[in-house]
Design a protein around this motif. Structure first.
Motif, PDB file in Angstrom:
ATOM      1  N   THR A 217       0.823  -1.212   0.000  1.00 45.64           N
ATOM      2  CA  THR A 217       0.000   0.000   0.000  1.00 45.64           C
ATOM      3  C   THR A 217       0.857   1.262   0.000  1.00 45.64           C
ATOM      4  O   THR A 217       0.383   2.315  -0.408  1.00 45.64           O
ATOM      5  N   ARG A 218       2.095   1.141   0.473  1.00 38.90           N
ATOM      6  CA  ARG A 218       3.019   2.292   0.463  1.00 38.90           C
ATOM      7  C   ARG A 218       4.365   1.829  -0.075  1.00 38.90           C
ATOM      8  O   ARG A 218       5.034   0.996   0.526  1.00 38.90           O
ATOM      9  N   THR A 219       4.748   2.438  -1.188  1.00 38.96           N
ATOM     10  CA  THR A 219       6.027   2.120  -1.824  1.00 38.96           C
ATOM     11  C   THR A 219       6.839   3.395  -1.933  1.00 38.96           C
ATOM     12  O   THR A 219       6.300   4.458  -2.247  1.00 38.96           O
ATOM     13  N   ILE A 220       8.129   3.290  -1.677  1.00 38.67           N
ATOM     14  CA  ILE A 220       9.026   4.420  -1.849  1.00 38.67           C
ATOM     15  C   ILE A 220      10.077   4.014  -2.881  1.00 38.67           C
ATOM     16  O   ILE A 220      10.607   2.899  -2.837  1.00 38.67           O
ATOM     17  N   VAL A 221      10.329   4.921  -3.826  1.00 34.42           N
ATOM     18  CA  VAL A 221      11.285   4.677  -4.895  1.00 34.42           C
ATOM     19  C   VAL A 221      12.383   5.728  -4.806  1.00 34.42           C
ATOM     20  O   VAL A 221      12.100   6.934  -4.769  1.00 34.42           O
TER      21      VAL A 221
ATOM     22  N   CYS B   5      -2.875   2.842  -8.331  1.00 34.03           N
ATOM     23  CA  CYS B   5      -1.842   3.307  -7.408  1.00 34.03           C
ATOM     24  C   CYS B   5      -1.592   4.778  -7.700  1.00 34.03           C
ATOM     25  O   CYS B   5      -1.329   5.146  -8.844  1.00 34.03           O
ATOM     26  N   GLU B   6      -1.707   5.597  -6.679  1.00 32.91           N
ATOM     27  CA  GLU B   6      -1.400   7.012  -6.836  1.00 32.91           C
ATOM     28  C   GLU B   6       0.108   7.196  -6.722  1.00 32.91           C
ATOM     29  O   GLU B   6       0.749   6.567  -5.875  1.00 32.91           O
ATOM     30  N   VAL B   7       0.672   8.056  -7.556  1.00 34.49           N
ATOM     31  CA  VAL B   7       2.114   8.248  -7.601  1.00 34.49           C
ATOM     32  C   VAL B   7       2.442   9.732  -7.405  1.00 34.49           C
ATOM     33  O   VAL B   7       1.859  10.586  -8.068  1.00 34.49           O
TER      34      VAL B   7
ATOM     35  N   LEU C 292      -3.187  11.374   2.891  1.00 38.26           N
ATOM     36  CA  LEU C 292      -4.414  11.398   2.103  1.00 38.26           C
ATOM     37  C   LEU C 292      -4.721  10.022   1.534  1.00 38.26           C
ATOM     38  O   LEU C 292      -5.855   9.541   1.639  1.00 38.26           O
ATOM     39  N   ASN C 293      -3.734   9.366   0.962  1.00 42.89           N
ATOM     40  CA  ASN C 293      -3.975   8.051   0.372  1.00 42.89           C
ATOM     41  C   ASN C 293      -4.267   6.995   1.422  1.00 42.89           C
ATOM     42  O   ASN C 293      -5.033   6.063   1.156  1.00 42.89           O
ATOM     43  N   ALA C 294      -3.705   7.127   2.611  1.00 42.47           N
ATOM     44  CA  ALA C 294      -4.038   6.208   3.697  1.00 42.47           C
ATOM     45  C   ALA C 294      -5.507   6.386   4.087  1.00 42.47           C
ATOM     46  O   ALA C 294      -6.227   5.404   4.288  1.00 42.47           O
ATOM     47  N   ALA C 295      -5.944   7.630   4.180  1.00 38.25           N
ATOM     48  CA  ALA C 295      -7.339   7.907   4.531  1.00 38.25           C
ATOM     49  C   ALA C 295      -8.299   7.374   3.465  1.00 38.25           C
ATOM     50  O   ALA C 295      -9.408   6.938   3.784  1.00 38.25           O
ATOM     51  N   LEU C 296      -7.869   7.402   2.215  1.00 36.89           N
ATOM     52  CA  LEU C 296      -8.698   6.916   1.108  1.00 36.89           C
ATOM     53  C   LEU C 296      -8.521   5.418   0.841  1.00 36.89           C
ATOM     54  O   LEU C 296      -9.150   4.869  -0.063  1.00 36.89           O
ATOM     55  N   HIS C 297      -7.642   4.766   1.619  1.00 29.55           N
ATOM     56  CA  HIS C 297      -7.321   3.343   1.432  1.00 29.55           C
ATOM     57  C   HIS C 297      -6.849   3.060   0.007  1.00 29.55           C
ATOM     58  O   HIS C 297      -7.226   2.065  -0.611  1.00 29.55           O
ATOM     59  N   MET C 298      -6.018   3.972  -0.504  1.00 25.76           N
ATOM     60  CA  MET C 298      -5.497   3.865  -1.867  1.00 25.76           C
ATOM     61  C   MET C 298      -3.998   3.579  -1.819  1.00 25.76           C
ATOM     62  O   MET C 298      -3.264   4.287  -1.122  1.00 25.76           O
TER      63      MET C 298
END
Length: 171
Positions: A55-59, A81-83, A104-110
């Motif tokens: 759910t959370r990726t860091i590049v 996946c939002e980038v 924000l993406n955690a709150a949206l479960h994205m």
């Protein structure tokens, strides 16, 4: 190559060497994929991240390929996946933007991914913030640049990798 050897979630079928690399990476918590340019390293990385339900990726990548990562996520991520590509502003501004984006993406479960260049990755306040986030995956592109154990970016990647369950180096 049969469908059973293909990644379950994917946008397109993989070449045989991509399937082999995908399965190699999926069997490990951390791995290095050393493939020539144009062999599809990013597709392998996305297939692995998506099929691990990250759910959370860091590049962490060179500044010259920051823009490529957004396009590659859109092309190869087998699920939404939002980038966020952090390519402008100071490290403090990048950190603020990343923090807002991840919350924000955690709150949206994205599922989301934050993409940052090697030079900003190790600097404060970014690395302090990144160490406090629960990341599911860490991808280090052109990881041959992160090889000296005395270099600041190498130390930052090593510190973060201790807290990330799936790590993938690409070179």
């Amino acid at each position: 190559m049969g469908d059973s050897q293909q990644p379950l979630i994917r946008t397109m079928d993989s070449w045989s060497h991509q399937c082999a690399a995908y399965h190699f990476a999926m069997e490990r918590q951390g791995s290095l994929l050393g493939l020539d340019m144009g062999c599809g390293k990013s597709k392998i990385a996305f297939d692995a991240v998506v099929n691990r339900s990250a759910t959370r990726t860091i590049v962490c990548c060179p500044v010259s390929v920051l823009g490529v990562w957004r396009r590659e996520f859109e092309r190869f991520a087998g699920s939404p996946c939002e980038v966020l590509v952090l390519d402008k502003g100071t490290v403090a501004k990048k950190t603020e933007a990343a923090e807002r984006f991840v919350k924000l993406n955690a709150a949206l479960h994205m599922p989301c991914a934050v993409v940052l260049n090697h030079e900003s990755f190790w600097r404060q306040p970014f690395i302090a913030w990144a160490l406090d986030v629960h990341w599911d995956a860490l991808i280090v592109d052109e990881c041959h640049r992160v090889k000296s154990n005395g270099a600041k970016v190498s130390r930052a990647v090593a510190a973060l990798s201790q807290h990330v369950p799936f790590r993938l180096g690409l070179t």
